[in-house]
Design an enzyme around this catalytic site. Structure first.
Site, PDB file in Angstrom:
ATOM      1  N   HIS A 167     106.367  11.836 -51.717  1.00 42.52           N
ATOM      2  CA  HIS A 167     105.789  12.756 -52.713  1.00 42.52           C
ATOM      3  C   HIS A 167     106.685  13.689 -53.691  1.00 42.52           C
ATOM      4  CE1 HIS A 167     102.195  11.191 -50.539  1.00 42.52           C
ATOM      5  NE2 HIS A 167     102.381  11.706 -49.647  1.00 42.52           N
ATOM      6  N   ASP A 185     100.623   4.194 -49.561  1.00 47.49           N
ATOM      7  CA  ASP A 185     100.102   5.437 -49.077  1.00 47.49           C
ATOM      8  C   ASP A 185      98.868   5.268 -48.019  1.00 47.49           C
ATOM      9  OD1 ASP A 185      99.969   7.798 -47.640  1.00 47.49           O
ATOM     10  OD2 ASP A 185     100.309   8.875 -49.734  1.00 47.49           O
TER      11      ASP A 185
HETATM   12  C1  NGQ Z   1      99.271  11.328 -43.345  1.00 47.46           C
HETATM   13  N1  NGQ Z   1      98.768  11.854 -45.546  1.00 47.46           N
HETATM   14  O1  NGQ Z   1     100.095  11.174 -42.616  1.00 47.46           O
HETATM   15  O2  NGQ Z   1      98.627  10.459 -43.278  1.00 47.46           O
HETATM   16  C2  NGQ Z   1      99.152  12.638 -44.384  1.00 47.46           C
HETATM   17  C3  NGQ Z   1      98.196  13.238 -43.957  1.00 47.46           C
HETATM   18  C4  NGQ Z   1      99.189  15.271 -42.965  1.00 47.46           C
HETATM   19  C5  NGQ Z   1      99.267  12.319 -46.637  1.00 47.46           C
HETATM   20  N2  NGQ Z   1      99.988  13.090 -46.629  1.00 47.46           N
HETATM   21  C6  NGQ Z   1      98.248  14.151 -42.614  1.00 47.46           C
HETATM   22  N3  NGQ Z   1      98.834  11.860 -47.850  1.00 47.46           N
HETATM   23  O3  NGQ Z   1      99.814  15.448 -44.167  1.00 47.46           O
HETATM   24  O4  NGQ Z   1      99.270  16.073 -42.137  1.00 47.46           O
HETATM   25 ZN    ZN Z   2     101.916   9.357 -46.080  1.00 48.96          ZN
END
Ligand code: NGQ
Ligand code: ZN
Length: 452
Positions: free
Chosen positions: A268, A319
């Site tokens: 990101h 993602d």
């Molecule tokens: C993830 N997703 O690890 O799937 C994360 C959410 C977090 C994104 N960052 C969980 N898009 O960031 O704590």
């Molecule tokens: Zn991720």
């Protein structure tokens, strides 16, 4: 020996006509240009190197289209995460494998030939490790193997709910390990992929929210030269919390406290100051951009022009897998820039005026770097190849770079025709060879999960 002939193909030094690739033991054994096809050649019109999908959470494919309903308060990344945790809480190992296989089949059909799986669901629904600590890593590897996609497995270290070592919450119980248990997990993950051709294992501290500085220092040696991926600066709240905790913004903190170099991928990296942008670009680390998911989650827009001007490297990832497509990620990356800047052809460069070509070249090089492989149609490299259907109306009359522009910006139906990974053809006529059985398994698991 298996020989492919392309009327035109994108080689490392540009487009060539009448290209023959010889494939042997999963690799490209020779590249000849300006040669006419002979009887034993399999003939195709357009050849491209396969792209790497550098950031995936395969299981999240099972939630696609299920989080687009407004809740009681205003929705955000954080309310989406609550729903995601609820979904995580219910999945069995069979669910993980079937859903991940579906995601990988879709990736291959979309022109991705390798995936970086940022894998963080490790334990059973109660948070207890399975008998084999790498049970779910093994399921991911099995899904990759069944689909044929190349795998860079990134077992994730996750231990805290927020900056400053906050205790993890209930929804995170399937993710959490101590440093020692994580070392076991990484070792077991290496064993889990040992039989799989070309598999790479790296490591992934989940985010600065989920790991303390001491834990970070303790796990970094486990990378042993492999890739290191971390989520960073995706949400404004994360930036604010990081400043409250440390006085620094997340990317700044990471560059000041970790040995960030070419083996890192900063996923990101949405919210950076111009100073952070220049400093990150100078490390040679890859920005892991996930434009479709970043739009879906309302993360913000990556500030690409100064990053690219400073020589920054980028790749793309699907993602959350809400919609899987190489062209979709590249198009969304360019369109987000156009909307923010009210300009056109933002990702093109003086050297590469075709936007599609600049996006493709960037993502090919950055994706390969981030996943620890060499990418491109060159002797000695893995035979990860995509052919496009020249009869697709979006490509009518197009040649060389205009093919990429037509695919990325102008095709309603994907022109991806055949896909080879490690020299094995896994997609023909745009369809994965196991598309039906994998989709049937996915449907069965999802119907059961959603009926609960
Ligand atoms: C993830 N997703 O690890 O799937 C994360 C959410 C977090 C994104 N960052 C969980 N898009 O960031 O704590
Ligand atoms: Zn991720």
């Amino acid at each position: 020996m298996y020989q492919l002939h392309f009327k035109q193909a994108l080689l490392p030094d540009g487009w060539s006509r009448d290209v023959r690739l010889s494939l042997e033991s999963g690799r490209i054994a020779s590249v000849d240009t300006g040669v006419t096809a002979i009887g034993t050649d399999e003939r195709h019109a357009i050849g491209l190197p396969g792209l790497a999908n550098l950031h995936s959470h395969g299981f999240q494919r099972g939630m696609a289209g299920l989080t687009e309903i407004r809740g009681a308060s205003s929705d955000s990344f954080w309310t989406w995460r609550e729903l995601m945790y609820r979904f995580v809480g219910r999945m069995t190992p069979d669910d993980v494998e079937a859903i991940t296989a579906q995601a990988y089949v879709e990736m291959l059909e979309a022109g991705f030939t390798r995936v970086g799986e940022f894998h963080y669901v490790h334990h059973d629904p109660a948070g207890v490790p399975y008998g084999d600590i790498a049970e779910l890593a093994g399921r991911v590897a099995a899904a990759a193997n069944a689909s044929g996609i190349g795998l860079t497995l990134l077992p994730v270290f996750y231990a805290h709910a927020g900056f400053g070592g906050r205790a993890p919450d209930q929804g995170q119980r399937r993710f959490v390990n101590s440093v020692d248990r994580y070392a076991d997990l990484v070792a077991a993950s290496r064993r889990a992929v040992a039989g799989y051709d070309g598999a790479v294992v790296g490591i992934a501290p989940h985010s600065l929210r989920a790991i303390t500085p001491d834990e970070m220092a303790a796990i970094l040696p486990l990378a042993a030269g492999g890739p290191i991926h971390i989520h960073v600066a995706e949400q404004v709240k994360e930036v604010e919390d990081c400043i409250a905790w440390s006085g620094s913004r997340p990317v700044q903190w990471l560059l000041d406290h970790a040995p960030v170099d070419r083996s890192w991928c900063l996923v990101h990296a949405t919210h950076m100051t111009e100073e952070e942008i220049r400093a990150m670009a100078a490390t040679g680390a890859v920005a892991g951009l996930c434009p479709v998911t970043e739009a879906n989650l309302g993360d913000g827009i990556f500030n690409a022009p100064p990053f690219c001007r400073a020589g920054g490297r980028f790749g793309v990832g699907s993602d959350s897998n809400v919609l899987i497509g190489a062209a979709d990620e590249l198009r969304q990356l360019e369109y987000s820039q156009r909307l923010a800047l009210r300009a056109r052809n933002v990702m093109a460069t003086p050297h590469t005026p075709s936007t599609g070509r600049a996006l493709f070249d960037g993502a090919l090089a950055g994706g390969a770097q981030a996943l620890g492989i060499a990418g491109g149609l060159a002797v000695g490299f893995a035979a990860d190849i995509v052919s496009l259907d020249a009869d697709n109306p979006a490509l009518a009359g197009h040649s060389t770079d205009a093919i990429l522009d037509g695919w990325i910006f102008g095709s309603r139906r994907s022109p991806v025709d055949c896909v080879w990974t490690s020299g094995r053809k896994v997609v023909t006529n745009g369809r994965h060879h196991q598309v039906e059985s994998v989709a049937a398994g996915f449907r069965r698991r999802l119907e059961a999960l959603l009926a609960e």
